[in-house]
Design a protein around this motif. Sequence first.
Motif, short mmCIF file in Angstrom:
data_model
loop_
_atom_site.label_atom_id
_atom_site.label_comp_id
_atom_site.label_asym_id
_atom_site.label_seq_id
_atom_site.Cartn_x
_atom_site.Cartn_y
_atom_site.Cartn_z
N HIS A 88 0.80 -1.06 -0.06
CA HIS A 88 0.24 0.12 0.09
C HIS A 88 1.02 1.39 0.13
N HIS A 89 0.46 2.34 -0.73
CA HIS A 89 0.99 3.66 -0.61
C HIS A 89 -0.07 4.53 -0.03
N LEU A 90 0.85 5.19 1.14
CA LEU A 90 -0.13 5.86 2.19
C LEU A 90 0.59 7.58 2.09
N GLU A 91 -0.32 8.36 2.09
CA GLU A 91 -0.02 9.72 2.05
C GLU A 91 -0.75 10.46 3.14
N GLY A 92 -0.15 11.10 4.11
CA GLY A 92 -1.07 11.73 5.21
C GLY A 92 -0.15 12.74 5.92
N ASP A 93 -0.86 12.93 7.21
CA ASP A 93 -0.24 13.71 8.16
C ASP A 93 0.53 13.11 9.22
N PHE A 94 1.13 11.80 8.97
CA PHE A 94 1.90 11.27 9.67
C PHE A 94 3.35 11.73 9.36
N PRO A 95 4.67 11.49 10.23
CA PRO A 95 5.78 11.80 10.15
C PRO A 95 6.38 11.32 8.63
N GLY A 96 7.08 12.09 7.76
CA GLY A 96 7.48 11.72 6.62
C GLY A 96 6.36 12.04 5.55
N GLY A 97 5.10 11.89 5.83
CA GLY A 97 4.02 12.43 5.02
C GLY A 97 3.86 11.18 3.90
N THR A 98 4.72 10.38 3.24
CA THR A 98 4.35 9.11 2.50
C THR A 98 5.18 8.16 2.82
N ILE A 99 4.54 6.97 2.45
CA ILE A 99 5.26 5.62 2.77
C ILE A 99 4.49 4.69 2.07
N ASP A 100 5.40 3.66 1.44
CA ASP A 100 4.98 2.50 1.11
C ASP A 100 4.97 1.17 2.12
N LEU A 101 4.21 0.81 2.33
CA LEU A 101 3.84 -0.41 3.65
C LEU A 101 3.53 -1.75 2.86
N ARG A 102 4.22 -2.97 3.19
CA ARG A 102 4.04 -4.35 3.02
C ARG A 102 3.02 -4.78 3.91
N ASP A 110 -9.25 -19.89 6.57
CA ASP A 110 -9.97 -18.71 5.81
C ASP A 110 -10.26 -17.44 6.80
N LEU A 111 -9.32 -17.36 7.84
CA LEU A 111 -9.08 -16.11 8.55
C LEU A 111 -7.69 -15.69 8.78
N ILE A 112 -7.48 -14.48 9.09
CA ILE A 112 -6.01 -14.01 9.13
C ILE A 112 -5.51 -14.53 10.34
N GLU A 113 -4.34 -14.99 10.57
CA GLU A 113 -3.63 -15.54 11.67
C GLU A 113 -2.69 -14.85 12.11
N HIS A 114 -1.96 -14.14 10.96
CA HIS A 114 -0.50 -13.32 11.25
C HIS A 114 -0.70 -12.13 10.15
N LEU A 115 -0.64 -11.00 10.75
CA LEU A 115 -0.28 -9.86 9.91
C LEU A 115 0.96 -8.97 10.37
N SER A 116 2.00 -8.87 9.40
CA SER A 116 3.04 -7.98 9.65
C SER A 116 3.23 -6.80 8.61
N ILE A 117 3.06 -5.68 9.25
CA ILE A 117 3.06 -4.43 8.30
C ILE A 117 4.54 -3.85 8.50
N GLU A 118 5.33 -3.55 7.36
CA GLU A 118 6.62 -2.93 7.40
C GLU A 118 6.82 -2.27 6.02
N PRO A 119 7.83 -1.36 6.02
CA PRO A 119 8.20 -0.78 5.03
C PRO A 119 8.71 -1.67 3.92
#
Length: 119
Positions: A88-102, A110-119
């Motif tokens: 995902h590409h995020l743009e907003g009022d967080f530090p840095g203003g833009t980031i791509d996160l995986r 059929d459910l989410i067992e683990h989610l890891s969010i990282e640049p």
Amino acid sequence: MHDNQPRTITPDGLPEVITRYLTAHRAHDAGTAVTTFTGDATVIDDGHTYQGSLAIERWLDQSANEFTYSIELTDAQEIDAAHYIATHHLEGDFPGGTIDLRYRFTLRDDLIEHLSIEP
């Protein structure tokens, strides 16, 4: 090609539960988003680990209200039937203003067992 090499897929190729989570997350609907996780699921985001439904719901509420941002799904990959990556590409009022996160998903029953969010 190795068995665990990610394969690019179309966003509608993502499993329904991931699409449902991403849609609810974008809409800041923590109540719906939390139903996409197993009861013992783990989320890792920004160096913090959230274990179980209650902790994940609090994380969803907090992340929805901490900053204002737009989010766009830019890439989807399948590693195998239980492992997916949504970038995902995020743009907003967080530090840095833009980031791509995986968003790295592991599914179970059929459910989410683990989610890891990282640049």
